[in-house]
Write an enzyme that holds these catalytic residues in place. Structure first.
Site, PDB file in Angstrom:
ATOM      1  N   HIS A  57       0.859  -1.187   0.000  1.00 34.25           N
ATOM      2  CA  HIS A  57       0.000   0.000   0.000  1.00 34.25           C
ATOM      3  C   HIS A  57       0.898   1.241   0.000  1.00 34.25           C
ATOM      4  CE1 HIS A  57      -3.773  -2.079   1.889  1.00 34.25           C
ATOM      5  NE2 HIS A  57      -3.230  -2.792   0.911  1.00 34.25           N
ATOM      6  N   GLU A  59       0.915   3.816   1.841  1.00 34.87           N
ATOM      7  CA  GLU A  59       1.366   4.207   3.178  1.00 34.87           C
ATOM      8  C   GLU A  59       2.537   3.366   3.652  1.00 34.87           C
ATOM      9  OE1 GLU A  59      -1.719   3.422   2.130  1.00 34.87           O
ATOM     10  OE2 GLU A  59      -3.224   4.143   3.524  1.00 34.87           O
ATOM     11  N   CYS A  87      -6.143   1.743   5.814  1.00 34.87           N
ATOM     12  CA  CYS A  87      -6.728   0.495   6.315  1.00 34.87           C
ATOM     13  C   CYS A  87      -6.126   0.194   7.694  1.00 34.87           C
ATOM     14  CB  CYS A  87      -6.452  -0.651   5.354  1.00 34.87           C
ATOM     15  SG  CYS A  87      -4.713  -1.148   5.279  1.00 34.87           S
ATOM     16  N   CYS A  90      -2.269  -0.399   7.612  1.00 35.63           N
ATOM     17  CA  CYS A  90      -1.480   0.823   7.459  1.00 35.63           C
ATOM     18  C   CYS A  90      -1.549   1.693   8.710  1.00 35.63           C
ATOM     19  CB  CYS A  90      -1.939   1.591   6.228  1.00 35.63           C
ATOM     20  SG  CYS A  90      -1.574   0.712   4.680  1.00 35.63           S
TER      21      CYS A  90
END
Length: 150
Positions: A57, A59, A87, A90
């Site tokens: 991701h 992040e 999410c 993260c």
């Protein structure tokens, strides 16, 4: 539209540039940047398809990049700007890295960390939501509309 230099909107525009890169690469268009002392030290976008890694991701990549840049595992004094609400994975990584601020654009009622009703972030992390929400939401909506057409 031009925003004041070093404002949350200014930096969110930079995160949106990363989301555009993800879109061009066929990834879910989420972008992130990390800033310290008004200086961008990390830029990233979703790369789960390219890397075949469910944890890639924006992040997660930004946190690793910023830690490498600073030579430290903790990121106090840093702000992460991300175009979509993080999410749970993260948000947990943000807690462990002790980021000082989280600024995100679009809320994610299905997959965002806030739906869990727990405060997963580090207790000292400030959270600012809805920054350039319309722009951040728009790129995601367009991506999923195009995807459904196929």
């Amino acid at each position: 539209m031009n925003y004041p230099l070093f404002s949350d909107e200014y930096f969110m525009k930079e995160a949106l540039k990363e989301a555009e890169k993800a879109l061009e690469a066929g990834e879910i268009p989420v972008g992130a940047i990390i800033v310290i002392n008004n200086r961008i030290i990390a830029r990233s976008h979703n790369s789960t398809e390219r890397l075949q890694d469910a944890t890639a991701h924006a992040e997660m990549i930004a946190i690793t990049s910023a830690a490498n840049y600073l030579g430290a595992k903790y990121l106090p004094g840093c702000t992460i700007y991300v175009t979509l609400e993080p999410c749970l994975m993260c948000a947990s990584a943000m807690a462990w890295s002790q980021l000082s601020r989280l600024v995100y654009g679009a809320s994610d009622p299905k997959g965002g960390f806030s739906k869990h009703g727990i405060h997963i972030l580090h207790p000292k992390t400030e959270v600012h939501t809805g920054v350039l929400d319309h722009e951040c939401s728009h790129i995601l909506k367009q991506f999923f509309l195009e995807r459904r057409k196929r």
